[in-house]
Design a protein around this motif. Structure first.
Motif, PDB file in Angstrom:
ATOM      1  N   VAL A  37      16.276 -14.196  14.801  1.00  0.00           N
ATOM      2  CA  VAL A  37      17.803 -14.653  14.694  1.00  0.00           C
ATOM      3  C   VAL A  37      18.360 -12.906  14.630  1.00  0.00           C
ATOM      4  CG1 VAL A  37      19.735 -15.248  13.923  1.00  0.00           C
ATOM      5  CG2 VAL A  37      17.804 -16.434  14.276  1.00  0.00           C
ATOM      6  N   LYS A  38      19.039 -12.510  15.760  1.00  0.00           N
ATOM      7  CA  LYS A  38      20.347 -11.102  15.894  1.00  0.00           C
ATOM      8  C   LYS A  38      21.215 -11.506  14.737  1.00  0.00           C
ATOM      9  CE  LYS A  38      22.655  -8.552  19.164  1.00  0.00           C
ATOM     10  NZ  LYS A  38      23.055  -8.481  20.875  1.00  0.00           N
ATOM     11  N   ASN A  39      20.591 -10.351  13.962  1.00  0.00           N
ATOM     12  CA  ASN A  39      21.818 -10.110  12.586  1.00  0.00           C
ATOM     13  C   ASN A  39      23.103  -9.264  13.688  1.00  0.00           C
ATOM     14  OD1 ASN A  39      21.514  -7.688  12.709  1.00  0.00           O
ATOM     15  ND2 ASN A  39      19.916  -8.221  11.227  1.00  0.00           N
ATOM     16  N   GLU A  40      23.971  -9.177  12.816  1.00  0.00           N
ATOM     17  CA  GLU A  40      25.550  -8.593  13.235  1.00  0.00           C
ATOM     18  C   GLU A  40      25.435  -6.436  12.973  1.00  0.00           C
ATOM     19  OE1 GLU A  40      28.873  -8.077  10.135  1.00  0.00           O
ATOM     20  OE2 GLU A  40      27.549  -9.338   9.186  1.00  0.00           O
ATOM     21  N   TYR A  41      24.069  -5.905  12.914  1.00  0.00           N
ATOM     22  CA  TYR A  41      24.365  -4.913  12.686  1.00  0.00           C
ATOM     23  C   TYR A  41      22.832  -4.135  14.175  1.00  0.00           C
ATOM     24  CZ  TYR A  41      26.389  -5.524   8.515  1.00  0.00           C
ATOM     25  OH  TYR A  41      26.883  -6.118   7.267  1.00  0.00           O
ATOM     26  N   ASP A  42      22.695  -5.181  15.068  1.00  0.00           N
ATOM     27  CA  ASP A  42      21.009  -5.108  16.101  1.00  0.00           C
ATOM     28  C   ASP A  42      21.801  -4.356  16.824  1.00  0.00           C
ATOM     29  OD1 ASP A  42      18.753  -5.747  14.344  1.00  0.00           O
ATOM     30  OD2 ASP A  42      19.436  -8.044  15.111  1.00  0.00           O
ATOM     31  N   ASP A  43      23.006  -4.286  17.711  1.00  0.00           N
ATOM     32  CA  ASP A  43      23.779  -3.682  18.686  1.00  0.00           C
ATOM     33  C   ASP A  43      24.062  -2.161  18.076  1.00  0.00           C
ATOM     34  OD1 ASP A  43      23.553  -6.120  19.603  1.00  0.00           O
ATOM     35  OD2 ASP A  43      25.657  -6.605  18.767  1.00  0.00           O
ATOM     36  N   ASP A  44      24.183  -2.541  16.974  1.00  0.00           N
ATOM     37  CA  ASP A  44      23.575  -0.498  16.719  1.00  0.00           C
ATOM     38  C   ASP A  44      22.471   0.171  16.031  1.00  0.00           C
ATOM     39  OD1 ASP A  44      24.439   2.195  16.157  1.00  0.00           O
ATOM     40  OD2 ASP A  44      26.388   1.213  15.362  1.00  0.00           O
ATOM     41  N   PRO A  45      21.574   0.699  16.779  1.00  0.00           N
ATOM     42  CA  PRO A  45      20.048   0.700  15.694  1.00  0.00           C
ATOM     43  C   PRO A  45      21.011   1.590  15.123  1.00  0.00           C
ATOM     44  CG  PRO A  45      19.747   1.046  18.432  1.00  0.00           C
ATOM     45  CD  PRO A  45      21.596   0.406  18.046  1.00  0.00           C
ATOM     46  N   TYR A  46      21.451   2.885  15.175  1.00  0.00           N
ATOM     47  CA  TYR A  46      21.541   4.017  15.049  1.00  0.00           C
ATOM     48  C   TYR A  46      21.198   4.299  13.471  1.00  0.00           C
ATOM     49  CZ  TYR A  46      23.784   8.157  13.465  1.00  0.00           C
ATOM     50  OH  TYR A  46      23.707   9.846  12.505  1.00  0.00           O
ATOM     51  N   TYR A  47      21.669   3.622  12.679  1.00  0.00           N
ATOM     52  CA  TYR A  47      21.655   3.712  11.170  1.00  0.00           C
ATOM     53  C   TYR A  47      20.032   2.713  10.791  1.00  0.00           C
ATOM     54  CZ  TYR A  47      26.328   3.718  11.485  1.00  0.00           C
ATOM     55  OH  TYR A  47      27.686   3.125  11.550  1.00  0.00           O
ATOM     56  N   PHE A  48      19.408   2.220  11.608  1.00  0.00           N
ATOM     57  CA  PHE A  48      18.066   1.622  10.931  1.00  0.00           C
ATOM     58  C   PHE A  48      17.065   3.196  11.299  1.00  0.00           C
ATOM     59  CE2 PHE A  48      13.860  -0.019  11.121  1.00  0.00           C
ATOM     60  CZ  PHE A  48      14.048  -0.801   9.462  1.00  0.00           C
ATOM     61  N   PRO A  49      16.725   3.651   9.953  1.00  0.00           N
ATOM     62  CA  PRO A  49      15.918   4.538   9.687  1.00  0.00           C
ATOM     63  C   PRO A  49      14.616   4.769  10.697  1.00  0.00           C
ATOM     64  CG  PRO A  49      15.721   3.707   7.665  1.00  0.00           C
ATOM     65  CD  PRO A  49      16.481   3.320   8.478  1.00  0.00           C
ATOM     66  N   VAL A  50      14.483   4.113  10.709  1.00  0.00           N
ATOM     67  CA  VAL A  50      12.250   3.924  11.531  1.00  0.00           C
ATOM     68  C   VAL A  50      13.347   4.376  12.892  1.00  0.00           C
ATOM     69  CG1 VAL A  50      10.498   2.899  12.701  1.00  0.00           C
ATOM     70  CG2 VAL A  50      11.407   2.811  10.005  1.00  0.00           C
ATOM     71  N   PHE A  51      12.727   5.335  14.079  1.00  0.00           N
ATOM     72  CA  PHE A  51      12.626   4.775  15.184  1.00  0.00           C
ATOM     73  C   PHE A  51      11.831   4.233  16.652  1.00  0.00           C
ATOM     74  CE2 PHE A  51      15.896   8.799  14.641  1.00  0.00           C
ATOM     75  CZ  PHE A  51      16.624   8.041  14.220  1.00  0.00           C
ATOM     76  N   ARG A  52      11.162   4.509  16.305  1.00  0.00           N
ATOM     77  CA  ARG A  52      10.099   3.615  17.169  1.00  0.00           C
ATOM     78  C   ARG A  52       8.490   3.379  15.977  1.00  0.00           C
ATOM     79  NH1 ARG A  52       5.387   5.988  19.204  1.00  0.00           N
ATOM     80  NH2 ARG A  52       5.621   8.231  18.677  1.00  0.00           N
ATOM     81  N   GLU A  53       8.316   1.843  16.725  1.00  0.00           N
ATOM     82  CA  GLU A  53       7.005   1.397  15.492  1.00  0.00           C
ATOM     83  C   GLU A  53       5.803   2.949  15.895  1.00  0.00           C
ATOM     84  OE1 GLU A  53       4.317  -2.396  15.526  1.00  0.00           O
ATOM     85  OE2 GLU A  53       5.485  -2.270  17.658  1.00  0.00           O
ATOM     86  N   CYS A  54       5.224   2.738  14.600  1.00  0.00           N
ATOM     87  CA  CYS A  54       4.231   4.286  14.554  1.00  0.00           C
ATOM     88  C   CYS A  54       2.954   3.017  13.271  1.00  0.00           C
ATOM     89  CB  CYS A  54       4.494   5.141  14.109  1.00  0.00           C
ATOM     90  SG  CYS A  54       5.645   5.967  14.633  1.00  0.00           S
ATOM     91  N   GLY A  55       1.499   3.093  13.791  1.00  0.00           N
ATOM     92  CA  GLY A  55       0.970   3.137  12.660  1.00  0.00           C
ATOM     93  C   GLY A  55       0.678   3.820  11.458  1.00  0.00           C
ATOM     94  N   MET A  56      -0.166   3.839  10.754  1.00  0.00           N
ATOM     95  CA  MET A  56      -0.664   4.669   9.565  1.00  0.00           C
ATOM     96  C   MET A  56      -2.118   4.669   9.382  1.00  0.00           C
ATOM     97  SD  MET A  56       1.874   2.764   6.334  1.00  0.00           S
ATOM     98  CE  MET A  56       3.574   2.486   6.269  1.00  0.00           C
ATOM     99  N   SER A  57      -2.335   5.984   8.729  1.00  0.00           N
ATOM    100  CA  SER A  57      -3.034   6.745   8.443  1.00  0.00           C
ATOM    101  C   SER A  57      -3.630   7.163   6.790  1.00  0.00           C
ATOM    102  CB  SER A  57      -4.492   7.749   9.190  1.00  0.00           C
ATOM    103  OG  SER A  57      -3.707   8.828   9.342  1.00  0.00           O
ATOM    104  N   PHE A  58      -4.529   6.823   6.160  1.00  0.00           N
ATOM    105  CA  PHE A  58      -4.389   7.271   5.092  1.00  0.00           C
ATOM    106  C   PHE A  58      -5.563   8.669   4.213  1.00  0.00           C
ATOM    107  CE2 PHE A  58      -2.618   3.024   5.770  1.00  0.00           C
ATOM    108  CZ  PHE A  58      -1.710   2.749   4.623  1.00  0.00           C
ATOM    109  N   GLU A  59      -4.895   9.092   3.302  1.00  0.00           N
ATOM    110  CA  GLU A  59      -5.611   9.859   2.453  1.00  0.00           C
ATOM    111  C   GLU A  59      -5.643  10.282   0.964  1.00  0.00           C
ATOM    112  OE1 GLU A  59      -7.093  15.022   2.900  1.00  0.00           O
ATOM    113  OE2 GLU A  59      -5.163  14.447   4.349  1.00  0.00           O
ATOM    114  N   LYS A  60      -6.312   9.984   0.359  1.00  0.00           N
ATOM    115  CA  LYS A  60      -6.214   9.794  -0.744  1.00  0.00           C
ATOM    116  C   LYS A  60      -5.828  11.920  -1.366  1.00  0.00           C
ATOM    117  CE  LYS A  60      -7.992   8.154  -5.357  1.00  0.00           C
ATOM    118  NZ  LYS A  60      -8.925   6.733  -6.308  1.00  0.00           N
ATOM    119  N   TYR A  61      -4.589  11.566  -2.124  1.00  0.00           N
ATOM    120  CA  TYR A  61      -4.606  13.065  -2.656  1.00  0.00           C
ATOM    121  C   TYR A  61      -4.132  12.877  -4.214  1.00  0.00           C
ATOM    122  CZ  TYR A  61      -2.048  18.263  -1.356  1.00  0.00           C
ATOM    123  OH  TYR A  61      -1.464  18.944  -1.692  1.00  0.00           O
TER     124      TYR A  61
END
Length: 235
Positions: free
Chosen positions: A112-136
């Motif tokens: 359900v669209k919320n009141e902030y969806d029309d301004d994507p500037y604030y959301f910190p993730v710009f594009r969906e990405c996967g993840m890879s992992f490495e122990k460190y």
């Protein structure tokens, strides 16, 4: 004095992860009988990230299931400055078992669209990405005038980036302001840093900031995510 902590370093990948896989942004897994988490005004939160727990090879961490981080996509990214444990604008959700009969279409139908969806500037993730992992292993060095500044910069760079566990970094200062808070929120549950690859930002908190989630290590062992400290800051 040098201390070391194990962590799982995360690299964002240019892939199309499914709703059952580790990712930042995009569509998150939601079981048949659940819905998007909401704030007290009924606004749906948006998926910041989800992590396949089997990928995290750290003592005390869950071995199965999916751990999710949801935030509000408003100008504060769901963060309450004077109450960083207030899970109204953010939510940490753990699903110990995943139902693979859930579909993208089913989850999309719950959106359900919320009141902030029309301004994507604030959301910190710009594009969906996967993840890879490495122990460190992360280092921490207590301050001493005898240690050159470049050593501290090197350790900071090692602790920056995306990860679970280890030592955090901050653009400003640690929100855990005293020893009691350091003990109560001693485990870095997730750190998502600003990420600029080849001049294209994948993640941006304000002006090149970083986001962190902390939990007590004993509560983590109990899979109790009711008390999590969320913080993000920027330069």
């Amino acid at each position: 004095m040098n201390n070391k902590k194990p962590c799982m370093k995360i690299t964002l990948t240019d892939t199309k992860p499914s709703i059952f896989e580790s990712k930042v942004g995009g569509l998150g897994y939601i079981p048949h009988d659940k819905n998007f988490p909401t704030d007290s005004n009924g606004n749906q939160l948006r998926l910041l990230a989800q992590i396949e727990c089997e990928k995290i090879q750290l003592d005390g961490f869950m071995k199965t299931g999916l751990l999710q981080f949801w935030i509000m996509n408003d100008d504060n990214c769901g963060f309450v400055f004077h109450n960083p444990t207030n899970q109204d604008g953010f939510r940490v959700i753990y699903y110990p078992e995943i139902d693979k009969t859930v579909t993208n279409e089913e989850i999309e139908s719950k959106f359900v669209k919320n009141e902030y969806d029309d301004d994507p500037y604030y959301f910190p993730v710009f594009r969906e990405c996967g993840m890879s992992f490495e122990k460190y292993e992360n280092r921490f060095i207590e301050y001493s005038e005898e240690i050159p500044e470049e050593v501290y910069e090197e350790v900071y760079d090692e602790n920056a980036g995306h990860k679970v566990g280890g030592y955090p970094v901050f653009a400003q200062s640690d929100p855990r302001i005293d020893e009691e808070m350091l003990e109560n929120y001693d485990f870095l549950l997730f750190q998502l840093d600003t990420d600029d690859i080849y001049g294209k930002y994948l993640v941006m908190w304000g002006d090149c900031g970083v986001g962190n989630f902390f939990i007590n290590s004993e509560k983590l062992k109990q899979c109790d995510f009711s008390d999590v400290l969320y913080n993000w800051d920027c330069c």
